[in-house]
Design a protein around this motif. Structure first.
Motif, PDB file in Angstrom:
ATOM      1  N   THR A 161       0.840  -1.209   0.000  1.00 25.56           N
ATOM      2  CA  THR A 161       0.000   0.000   0.000  1.00 25.56           C
ATOM      3  C   THR A 161       0.871   1.253   0.000  1.00 25.56           C
ATOM      4  O   THR A 161       0.558   2.239  -0.671  1.00 25.56           O
ATOM      5  N   GLN A 164       2.247   1.660  -3.485  1.00 32.43           N
ATOM      6  CA  GLN A 164       1.228   2.183  -4.397  1.00 32.43           C
ATOM      7  C   GLN A 164       0.954   3.670  -4.156  1.00 32.43           C
ATOM      8  O   GLN A 164       0.887   4.450  -5.086  1.00 32.43           O
ATOM      9  N   ARG A 165       0.821   4.053  -2.886  1.00 33.51           N
ATOM     10  CA  ARG A 165       0.380   5.415  -2.574  1.00 33.51           C
ATOM     11  C   ARG A 165       1.535   6.400  -2.429  1.00 33.51           C
ATOM     12  O   ARG A 165       1.443   7.538  -2.824  1.00 33.51           O
ATOM     13  N   LYS A 275     -11.852   6.938  -0.847  1.00 31.75           N
ATOM     14  CA  LYS A 275     -11.382   7.074  -2.232  1.00 31.75           C
ATOM     15  C   LYS A 275     -11.372   8.554  -2.630  1.00 31.75           C
ATOM     16  O   LYS A 275     -10.385   9.064  -3.176  1.00 31.75           O
ATOM     17  N   LEU A 280      -5.598   5.759   0.632  1.00 37.43           N
ATOM     18  CA  LEU A 280      -5.614   4.400   0.075  1.00 37.43           C
ATOM     19  C   LEU A 280      -5.881   3.398   1.199  1.00 37.43           C
ATOM     20  O   LEU A 280      -5.111   3.296   2.159  1.00 37.43           O
ATOM     21  N   ALA A 282      -6.415  -0.462   2.380  1.00 37.85           N
ATOM     22  CA  ALA A 282      -6.199  -1.885   2.067  1.00 37.85           C
ATOM     23  C   ALA A 282      -7.410  -2.660   2.581  1.00 37.85           C
ATOM     24  O   ALA A 282      -7.619  -2.719   3.802  1.00 37.85           O
ATOM     25  N   TYR A 322      -5.526  -2.671  -6.282  1.00 44.29           N
ATOM     26  CA  TYR A 322      -5.392  -1.221  -6.484  1.00 44.29           C
ATOM     27  C   TYR A 322      -5.458  -0.870  -7.970  1.00 44.29           C
ATOM     28  O   TYR A 322      -6.037   0.144  -8.345  1.00 44.29           O
ATOM     29  N   SER A 323      -4.870  -1.723  -8.796  1.00 46.75           N
ATOM     30  CA  SER A 323      -4.922  -1.393 -10.222  1.00 46.75           C
ATOM     31  C   SER A 323      -6.356  -1.559 -10.759  1.00 46.75           C
ATOM     32  O   SER A 323      -6.812  -0.789 -11.608  1.00 46.75           O
ATOM     33  N   ALA A 325      -9.043  -1.030  -8.919  1.00 50.35           N
ATOM     34  CA  ALA A 325      -9.781   0.132  -8.397  1.00 50.35           C
ATOM     35  C   ALA A 325      -9.531   1.354  -9.291  1.00 50.35           C
ATOM     36  O   ALA A 325     -10.459   2.110  -9.596  1.00 50.35           O
ATOM     37  N   ASP A 326      -8.284   1.534  -9.725  1.00 52.82           N
ATOM     38  CA  ASP A 326      -7.953   2.664 -10.611  1.00 52.82           C
ATOM     39  C   ASP A 326      -8.659   2.518 -11.958  1.00 52.82           C
ATOM     40  O   ASP A 326      -9.245   3.454 -12.484  1.00 52.82           O
ATOM     41  N   THR A 332     -11.453   0.622  -3.194  1.00 54.37           N
ATOM     42  CA  THR A 332     -10.601  -0.573  -3.168  1.00 54.37           C
ATOM     43  C   THR A 332     -11.379  -1.801  -2.687  1.00 54.37           C
ATOM     44  O   THR A 332     -11.103  -2.922  -3.114  1.00 54.37           O
TER      45      THR A 332
END
Ligand code: NAD
Length: 365
Positions: A161, A164-165, A275, A280, A282, A322-323, A325-326, A332
């Motif tokens: 996380t 990613q963030r 969001k 972010l 998890a 996460y990908s 969610a994007d 998430t």
């Protein structure tokens, strides 16, 4: 509650109402989905206000187990059981053996374990009547306390996380606020300290806090102050429902990654607010799957190293979530649900209608 309407709406395969007159046992076993494998989930004992409340709880919890196992990549379905009654007054060997016979009657479609108010000694009594049990220490190959593996998975989930963030590969120098220094939180603090993170801790137990301060130079904060702490990561490892309308406005961190179950008070509403605030989150059932991974390994012949290695896979799973969610511009938690559903539907298509697993092969003799 209309039982069949609820079961249909939530997609359960089978719900078994168990009654034993001699012992007073009243229990419900819910098997949500066995596409990926036998339905595994603990037995909870609770003095529910009525049977509707018990049914609602077991339906909700068993469905949660389906998603948890699916997202973790395990060949397990989702199940759960509840025994209705006061755990302080009603427990007896006869009651648990009666329950064990009901579990056994399902022929391995449901495998049980400990949960709220059900400890190892209770499960040992269930195991006198059935092999479809995990978390039993008296048998060779028992996996024991899952907390170290849960915490190991949470640690890798925090790393994913943060990557990613915050774009960082290491937690060195980052401030991590851990709420709850219990079985999971204490192991997590150890792993975080080893990596060079600065710890901020909160608990209702002062002794645990003092220990963290002396062992890891952790900074102690009292009660709700944890929600407004200046830090990089918030790791809830105590209570559920702590992410809500009251706490979110206090948050000064951009990463929430911890082991507690059911962290969002309202999954849809609060998942979306996080969001929108670019925090972010998890998803709890993804990051805390180490405990389930641990008992899954017990079914396959337990090896602690293999279980730990598998729990490290939570890093990759979260990056996938996460990908997703994007890509779909969703929360998430919605993304992890989508990842789980996709895996179940893919396997369903391969196996035709339902699973073809051999029940017996799951159980150590
Ligand atoms: P635990 O009971 O050992 O620890 C919980 C800790 O939280 C205790 O130290 C308690 O004093 C503290 N606490 C209670 N109220 C608090 C408050 N208001 N503020 C701060 N701290 C408070 O439980 P655990 O086994 O460590 O589990 C922690 C969470 O992780 C739970 O939500 C559990 O469902 C979840 N979880 C645990 C496992 C596991 O392997 N143990 C696996 C998956 C999920």
């Amino acid at each position: 509650m209309q039982a069949f309407e609820s079961i249909t709406e939530m997609g359960h395969e089978q719900v078994v109402f168990c009654h034993d007159k001699a012992t007073g046992l009243k229990a419900i076993i819910a098997i949500h989905d066995t596409t990926l494998g036998p339905a595994l989930g603990g037995t909870r004992m609770w003095d529910y206000a009525n049977s509707d409340a018990a049914l609602f709880d077991v339906l909700r919890l068993s469905r949660g187990m389906t998603y948890k196992a699916a997202c973790a990549g395990l060949n397990l379905g989702g199940g759960k059981a509840v025994i209705i009654g006061d755990a302080k007054k009603m427990k007896s060997e006869a009651l648990f053996r009666a329950f064990g016979r009901f579990v056994n009657s399902l022929g391995g479609r449901y495998i049980t374990a400990e949960d709220v108010n059900i400890g190892v000694s209770d499960i040992e009594q269930v195991a006198a009547e059935t092999n479809y049990v995990t978390g039993v220490t008296s048998r060779p190959g028992g996996s024991g306390d899952p907390s170290p593996v849960t915490a190991w998975g949470v640690f890798f989930g925090i790393k994913a996380t943060v990557k990613q963030r915050l774009g960082k590969d290491s937690l060195r120098g980052l401030k991590v606020a851990v709420q709850g220094i219990g079985n999971v939180g204490s192991h997590l603090c150890e792993y975080l300290h080893q990596e060079g993170a600065q710890l901020i801790v909160s608990d209702i137990d002062q002794e645990k806090l003092k220990l963290m301060a002396s062992k890891y130079s952790a900074k102690i904060v009292e009660g709700p102050a944890i929600y407004s702490t200046e830090c990089d990561v918030f790791a809830p490892c105590a209570l559920g429902a702590i992410i809500n309308d009251e706490t979110i406005p206090m948050f000064k961190f951009s990463v929430i990654a911890g082991g507690a179950n059911n962290q969002l008070l309202d999954e849809n509403k609060h998942g979306k607010i996080l969001k929108d605030k670019n925090i972010l989150y998890a998803p709890d059932y993804v990051i805390n799957a180490g405990g389930l991974i641990n008992v899954y390994n017990e079914l396959r012949g337990y090896n602690a190293e293999v279980a730990r290695k598998q729990a490290e896979g939570i890093y990759k799973t979260l990056l996938t979530v996460y990908s997703e969610a994007d890509r779909l511009a969703i929360s998430t938690l919605a993304a992890s649900n989508a990842v789980a559903e996709r895996r179940i539907n893919t396997v369903k298509a391969v196996t035709g209608f339902k699973h073809t697993y051999d029940n017996q092969s799951w159980i150590r003799r």
